[in-house]
Enzyme design. Structure first.
Site, PDB file in Angstrom:
ATOM      1  CB  CYS A   1     -49.492  -7.860  36.221  1.00 43.98           C
ATOM      2  SG  CYS A   1     -48.125  -8.571  37.256  1.00 43.98           S
TER       3      CYS A   1
ATOM      4  CB  CYS B   1     -42.852  -8.171  41.976  1.00 41.68           C
ATOM      5  SG  CYS B   1     -41.416  -8.641  42.923  1.00 41.68           S
TER       6      CYS B   1
ATOM      7  CD  GLU C   1     -38.207  -9.291  39.641  1.00 41.83           C
ATOM      8  OE1 GLU C   1     -38.538  -8.041  39.848  1.00 41.83           O
ATOM      9  OE2 GLU C   1     -38.382  -9.298  38.063  1.00 41.83           O
TER      10      GLU C   1
ATOM     11  CB  CYS D   1     -53.864  -8.583  36.091  1.00 45.10           C
ATOM     12  SG  CYS D   1     -54.759 -10.127  37.608  1.00 45.10           S
TER      13      CYS D   1
ATOM     14  CB  CYS E   1     -48.129 -14.730  37.666  1.00 47.40           C
ATOM     15  SG  CYS E   1     -49.959 -14.767  38.707  1.00 47.40           S
TER      16      CYS E   1
HETATM   17  N1  SAH Z   1     -51.239 -12.599  42.480  1.00 48.26           N
HETATM   18  C1  SAH Z   1     -51.242 -11.426  43.725  1.00 48.26           C
HETATM   19  C2  SAH Z   1     -49.897 -11.227  43.980  1.00 48.26           C
HETATM   20  C3  SAH Z   1     -48.541 -10.401  43.101  1.00 48.26           C
HETATM   21  S1  SAH Z   1     -49.253  -9.635  42.699  1.00 48.26           S
HETATM   22  C4  SAH Z   1     -52.124 -10.619  43.510  1.00 48.26           C
HETATM   23  O1  SAH Z   1     -52.880 -10.498  42.603  1.00 48.26           O
HETATM   24  O2  SAH Z   1     -52.169 -10.005  44.337  1.00 48.26           O
HETATM   25  C5  SAH Z   1     -48.672  -8.226  44.166  1.00 48.26           C
HETATM   26  C6  SAH Z   1     -49.561  -6.427  43.942  1.00 48.26           C
HETATM   27  O3  SAH Z   1     -49.261  -5.081  42.476  1.00 48.26           O
HETATM   28  C7  SAH Z   1     -51.223  -6.827  43.353  1.00 48.26           C
HETATM   29  O4  SAH Z   1     -52.306  -5.927  43.730  1.00 48.26           O
HETATM   30  C8  SAH Z   1     -51.057  -6.576  41.879  1.00 48.26           C
HETATM   31  O5  SAH Z   1     -52.416  -6.200  41.562  1.00 48.26           O
HETATM   32  C9  SAH Z   1     -50.581  -5.000  41.813  1.00 48.26           C
HETATM   33  N2  SAH Z   1     -49.772  -5.158  40.782  1.00 48.26           N
HETATM   34  C10 SAH Z   1     -49.535  -5.678  39.532  1.00 48.26           C
HETATM   35  N3  SAH Z   1     -48.836  -5.111  38.210  1.00 48.26           N
HETATM   36  C11 SAH Z   1     -49.289  -4.120  38.493  1.00 48.26           C
HETATM   37  C12 SAH Z   1     -48.920  -2.574  38.327  1.00 48.26           C
HETATM   38  N4  SAH Z   1     -48.346  -2.553  37.085  1.00 48.26           N
HETATM   39  N5  SAH Z   1     -49.038  -1.505  38.413  1.00 48.26           N
HETATM   40  C13 SAH Z   1     -49.472  -1.132  39.761  1.00 48.26           C
HETATM   41  N6  SAH Z   1     -49.765  -2.771  40.751  1.00 48.26           N
HETATM   42  C14 SAH Z   1     -49.605  -3.530  39.980  1.00 48.26           C
END
Ligand code: SAH
Length: 362
Positions: free
Chosen positions: A122, A344, A95, A119, A115
């Protein structure tokens, strides 16, 4: 030579690499710049009208311009945000999100298919890592969106699916390709890279002194909470991560951003805000002169599998006010594309099953 399925992967190549390849075809070096410029405008081999038909045929036999296909495109009626589901050569999907801001058109790109970071909140990590994206696939997202929209993209955020520092070499190659004046000419000052905190790679990136804005996904103010939602914290503690941020600033002089996802009842109380302010000041400045930072507050996007829910607007405001009153510059991220599920990972999740069936067929 960089290859894809046995053919030269032209879009992953810089101009010197293209020159080398063209020499192997018995062609003059100057063709490299022409081909580079065409590809970076979204034009494939057939559209390269200032090179001979014979060379185009030769390129078809020996090389590919690996641009993604638009599998799906959602346009927000609220703010014009465009979300793309791009198809890759092997049937995988990723995406990208195009956003219009006052300071210019911005694209959020993916760095990996899936990924590995795990986390808990996510959507992108649920199926783990499928594979890393090649330089052509990182770049192709920007090129394809710019070509489709017909407007220049001036800013890039690497905040889509995947962890860019887990795909370090390809990310660096992408940064040099996208900054090339013969192509898109988007310099490091216009690029943000978001990471969950791979300390060794942050140090490597600092050594490149690239002027990229580093965004750190912090999401918690203490190790216990952070480890419970972000497995990477078991490898590097918050203090080690903030040390790396200080070193990054010392080399680049760039303000550092911190992302903090607000999860109801988990990390969103005013007490947590005070803890966050304390952790940042202690960890980053260590009693020396403060440097500029910014905290981006993001009410969590609810992902079915995570079970986390979004903080109330009141809690978000209280959290933000508390940080600001303690001298920590914080803003709540404006949500764009709310009507198209623009965060995303979620569209890909929905499409994954269909895509997997397609891969199985091939
Ligand atoms: N791997 C990288 C970039 C991808 S995620 C990172 O961890 O920074 C981009 C951002 O969106 C990151 O800050 C991530 O923690 C956040 N993110 C992921 N899932 C989310 C969710 N469900 N709600 C809000 N933020 C989220």
């Amino acid at each position: 030579m960089l290859t894809l399925n046995g053919k030269a992967d032209l879009l992953s190549m810089n101009i010197p690499e293209l020159e080398e390849f063209l020499i192997t075809l018995g062609e003059p070096k100057y063709r490299a710049k022409q081909i580079f410029a065409w590809m970076h405008r979204g034009v494939g081999i057939d559209g390269m009208t200032d090179i001979s038909k014979k060379l185009r045929e030769k390129l078809h036999e020996t090389a590919v311009v690996d641009l993604p296909t638009i599998e799906e495109k959602l346009v927000s009626k609220l703010d014009g945000t465009v979300k793309y589901l791009f198809g890759l050569h092997d049937g995988n999907v990723i995406e990208s999100v195009f956003m219009r801001y006052k300071h210019g058109n911005t694209i959020c790109i993916s760095s990996e298919v899936g990924c590995p970071m795990g986390c808990k909140f996510c959507a992108s990590t649920i199926g783990g890592l499928v594979r890393k994206l090649r330089p052509a696939e990182l770049l192709g997202q920007v090129i394809a969106a710019e070509h489709d929209i017909g407007e220049r993209i001036s800013n890039i955020v690497m905040m889509g699916i995947g962890e860019p520092l887990d795909n370090y070499d390809n990310t660096l190659k992408f940064l040099s390709l996208v900054g090339d004046p013969a192509g898109l000419n988007i310099g490091s000052r216009h690029i943000s890279l978001s990471t969950c905190g791979l300390v060794d790679k942050i140090d490597e990136l600092a050594k490149c002194d690239l002027q990229i804005t580093l965004s750190i996904s912090l999401h918690a103010a203490d190790d216990e909470t952070r480890s419970s939602i972000m497995p990477i914290n078991n490898k590097w503690k918050i203090s080690e991560l903030l040390d790396a941020c200080r070193r990054y600033f010392a080399v680049t002089g760039r303000r550092i951003s911190f992302e903090y996802t607000l999860i109801a009842g988990k990390n969103d109380s005013p007490e947590y805000a005070r803890r966050l302010a304390h952790t940042l000041k202690q960890g980053l400045y260590r009693g020396s002169k403060p440097f500029p930072i910014h905290v981006n507050l993001i009410p969590v996007n609810e992902v079915e599998e995570s079970g986390f829910s979004r903080s109330s607007n009141d809690a978000v405001k209280r959290f933000s006010d508390t940080l600001n009153s303690l001298g920590v510059n914080a803003t709540v991220r404006r949500k764009l594309g709310g009507d198209i599920n623009a965060s995303c990972g979620q569209l890909r999740r929905a499409k994954l099953k269909a895509a997997q069936e397609k891969i199985a067929e091939n």
